[in-house]
Design an enzyme around this catalytic site. Sequence first.
Site, PDB file in Angstrom:
ATOM      1  N   PRO A 187      -0.014   1.824  -4.759  1.00 23.52           N
ATOM      2  CG  PRO A 187       2.172   2.616  -4.505  1.00 23.52           C
ATOM      3  CD  PRO A 187       1.339   1.683  -5.330  1.00 23.52           C
ATOM      4  N   PRO A 239      -4.538   9.859  -8.458  1.00 25.02           N
ATOM      5  CG  PRO A 239      -2.273  10.039  -8.024  1.00 25.02           C
ATOM      6  CD  PRO A 239      -3.393  10.702  -8.739  1.00 25.02           C
ATOM      7  CG  LEU A 240      -4.396   7.826  -3.101  1.00 30.48           C
ATOM      8  CD1 LEU A 240      -3.419   8.460  -2.146  1.00 30.48           C
ATOM      9  CD2 LEU A 240      -4.653   6.392  -2.693  1.00 30.48           C
ATOM     10  N   GLY A 298      -3.400   4.161  -5.402  1.00 30.25           N
ATOM     11  CA  GLY A 298      -4.765   3.803  -5.767  1.00 30.25           C
ATOM     12  C   GLY A 298      -5.065   3.822  -7.255  1.00 30.25           C
ATOM     13  CE1 TYR A 345       3.524  -5.192 -14.950  1.00 30.74           C
ATOM     14  CE2 TYR A 345       5.449  -4.174 -13.971  1.00 30.74           C
ATOM     15  CZ  TYR A 345       4.221  -4.778 -13.840  1.00 30.74           C
ATOM     16  OH  TYR A 345       3.689  -4.962 -12.573  1.00 30.74           O
TER      17      TYR A 345
HETATM   18  N1  LIG Z   1       1.806  -7.242  -9.000  1.00 34.79           N
HETATM   19  C1  LIG Z   1       0.894  -6.722  -9.781  1.00 34.79           C
HETATM   20  O1  LIG Z   1      -0.036  -7.399 -10.254  1.00 34.79           O
HETATM   21  C2  LIG Z   1       0.977  -5.254 -10.088  1.00 34.79           C
HETATM   22  C3  LIG Z   1      -0.121  -4.586 -10.674  1.00 34.79           C
HETATM   23  C4  LIG Z   1      -0.003  -3.211 -10.910  1.00 34.79           C
HETATM   24  C5  LIG Z   1       1.158  -2.547 -10.568  1.00 34.79           C
HETATM   25  N2  LIG Z   1       2.195  -3.233 -10.015  1.00 34.79           N
HETATM   26  C6  LIG Z   1       3.442  -2.542  -9.626  1.00 34.79           C
HETATM   27  O2  LIG Z   1       3.114  -1.455  -8.770  1.00 34.79           O
HETATM   28  C7  LIG Z   1       3.702  -0.250  -9.271  1.00 34.79           C
HETATM   29  C8  LIG Z   1       2.851   0.933  -8.901  1.00 34.79           C
HETATM   30  O3  LIG Z   1       1.526   0.760  -9.341  1.00 34.79           O
HETATM   31  P1  LIG Z   1       0.783   1.749 -10.320  1.00 34.79           P
HETATM   32  O4  LIG Z   1       1.775   2.543 -11.117  1.00 34.79           O
HETATM   33  O5  LIG Z   1      -0.250   0.972 -11.053  1.00 34.79           O
HETATM   34  O6  LIG Z   1      -0.056   2.682  -9.358  1.00 34.79           O
HETATM   35  P2  LIG Z   1       0.254   3.877  -8.347  1.00 34.79           P
HETATM   36  O7  LIG Z   1       1.678   3.880  -7.952  1.00 34.79           O
HETATM   37  O8  LIG Z   1      -0.795   3.770  -7.311  1.00 34.79           O
HETATM   38  O9  LIG Z   1      -0.079   5.188  -9.180  1.00 34.79           O
HETATM   39  C9  LIG Z   1       0.585   5.583 -10.330  1.00 34.79           C
HETATM   40  C10 LIG Z   1      -0.219   6.726 -10.935  1.00 34.79           C
HETATM   41  O10 LIG Z   1      -0.209   7.819 -10.046  1.00 34.79           O
HETATM   42  C11 LIG Z   1       0.315   8.986 -10.680  1.00 34.79           C
HETATM   43  N3  LIG Z   1       1.218   9.645  -9.734  1.00 34.79           N
HETATM   44  C12 LIG Z   1       2.375   9.155  -9.205  1.00 34.79           C
HETATM   45  N4  LIG Z   1       2.924  10.043  -8.349  1.00 34.79           N
HETATM   46  C13 LIG Z   1       2.089  11.116  -8.342  1.00 34.79           C
HETATM   47  C14 LIG Z   1       2.115  12.354  -7.661  1.00 34.79           C
HETATM   48  N5  LIG Z   1       3.093  12.657  -6.819  1.00 34.79           N
HETATM   49  N6  LIG Z   1       1.108  13.233  -7.889  1.00 34.79           N
HETATM   50  C15 LIG Z   1       0.089  12.929  -8.722  1.00 34.79           C
HETATM   51  N7  LIG Z   1       0.025  11.775  -9.419  1.00 34.79           N
HETATM   52  C16 LIG Z   1       1.013  10.867  -9.217  1.00 34.79           C
HETATM   53  C17 LIG Z   1       1.065   8.491 -11.900  1.00 34.79           C
HETATM   54  O11 LIG Z   1       0.931   9.437 -12.947  1.00 34.79           O
HETATM   55  P3  LIG Z   1       2.243  10.248 -13.483  1.00 34.79           P
HETATM   56  O12 LIG Z   1       2.951   9.304 -14.367  1.00 34.79           O
HETATM   57  O13 LIG Z   1       1.643  11.398 -14.196  1.00 34.79           O
HETATM   58  O14 LIG Z   1       3.025  10.638 -12.279  1.00 34.79           O
HETATM   59  C18 LIG Z   1       0.335   7.194 -12.252  1.00 34.79           C
HETATM   60  O15 LIG Z   1      -0.731   7.419 -13.130  1.00 34.79           O
HETATM   61  C19 LIG Z   1       3.838  -0.503 -10.765  1.00 34.79           C
HETATM   62  O16 LIG Z   1       4.803   0.309 -11.354  1.00 34.79           O
HETATM   63  C20 LIG Z   1       4.212  -1.961 -10.800  1.00 34.79           C
HETATM   64  O17 LIG Z   1       5.622  -2.074 -10.574  1.00 34.79           O
HETATM   65  C21 LIG Z   1       2.106  -4.559  -9.757  1.00 34.79           C
END
Ligand SMILES: NC(=O)c1ccc[n+]([C@@H]2O[C@H](COP(=O)([O-])OP(=O)(O)OC[C@H]3O[C@@H](n4cnc5c(N)ncnc54)[C@H](OP(=O)(O)O)[C@@H]3O)[C@@H](O)[C@H]2O)c1
Length: 293
Positions: free
Chosen positions: A208, A219-220, A210, A62
């Site tokens: 988590p 999300p979702l 989506g 990252y």
């Molecule tokens: N191992 C792997 O290959 C891999 C791949 C991807 C991700 N990850 C890890 O998983 C973590 C989480 O994944 P992710 O960030 O891709 O997806 P996520 O947690 O499913 O979703 C994040 C998205 O949801 C929005 N969001 C968060 N809280 C919200 C709320 N309460 N209301 C409305 N929108 C909301 C965020 O926008 P805002 O910023 O506007 O809140 C962001 O765009 C990453 O930070 C990373 O550490 C790992």
Amino acid sequence: MQPPLTFRFNDGTEVRRLGYGAMRLTGQPGNFGPYEAWEDGKKVLRRALELGINCIDTARAYGPGWNERLISEALHPYPQGLFIATKGGVVKKSASERYLDGSADGLRRDCEQSLKNLRVECIDLYQLHWVDSDVPLSESVTGLARLQQEGKIRLIGLSNITVKQLEEARSIARIASVQNRYSVTERQGDPMVDYCAREGIAFVPYGPLGADPMKHGSPLASAQGALAEIGKHLGATATQVALSWLLHRAPNVLPIPGTTSIAHLEENVAAARLNLTQDRLQQLESMSGRANE
Ligand SMILES: NC(=O)c1ccc[n+]([C@@H]2O[C@H](COP(=O)([O-])OP(=O)(O)OC[C@H]3O[C@@H](n4cnc5c(N)ncnc54)[C@H](OP(=O)(O)O)[C@@H]3O)[C@@H](O)[C@H]2O)c1
């Protein structure tokens, strides 16, 4: 019943189950370069700790490196009990180019870099980010075990793997966690969640809410209406219901929702206090459907 708030890793380390995924605090597009609103990013991280989060997920890829450096700039010297998980094995060249290097040498190089970026002598949880198909998994895991023996990493985790690969890895080293994509709307990981629950391995669902890792999305999205409807009866948002479902799914599930917004962070943390009854869980079950082995 309210699900347990903490989880104990197989070395005895205890963390709050609802963590924070820091990936979004990087340059966009492509999670490449430093996070544009650097000072705001630091505020989000500090607020996460104030709210009681003590498990943060990042990766060397990252930025690359910028996300780990933001974490150390915001939080170092780290408070007692803060648990930082990072990953190695993905080399990011630009916003759209990356390759995998799961060789023992590649993982050692990434790990050394993460130690510097995070300003620690030992990484709490070090995860193989992706399995490199050009390198036998046994070499990657042996490389991680060596880093562990040298005291550079404490726990070993694997990401984006299958149950078969996990079993192979476990014949070589003690695996503390699996990080795969999983949410109330994406249930392909059910057999892995169950396997990890049986074996006392942490399951860290990424995405988590989506979201697509490379995009900012709602999300979702498709399930938002149905989740919001359930949330209405509980005084909760759709996002909180989705996170709470993960916490109810099994006690070894440690969600790491990502956000760049303090308001969303506060909303997400509050989901840990939500109590879903059997009826609500049934409703959510019928909405998403369990995936079979
Ligand atoms: N191992 C792997 O290959 C891999 C791949 C991807 C991700 N990850 C890890 O998983 C973590 C989480 O994944 P992710 O960030 O891709 O997806 P996520 O947690 O499913 O979703 C994040 C998205 O949801 C929005 N969001 C968060 N809280 C919200 C709320 N309460 N209301 C409305 N929108 C909301 C965020 O926008 P805002 O910023 O506007 O809140 C962001 O765009 C990453 O930070 C990373 O550490 C790992």
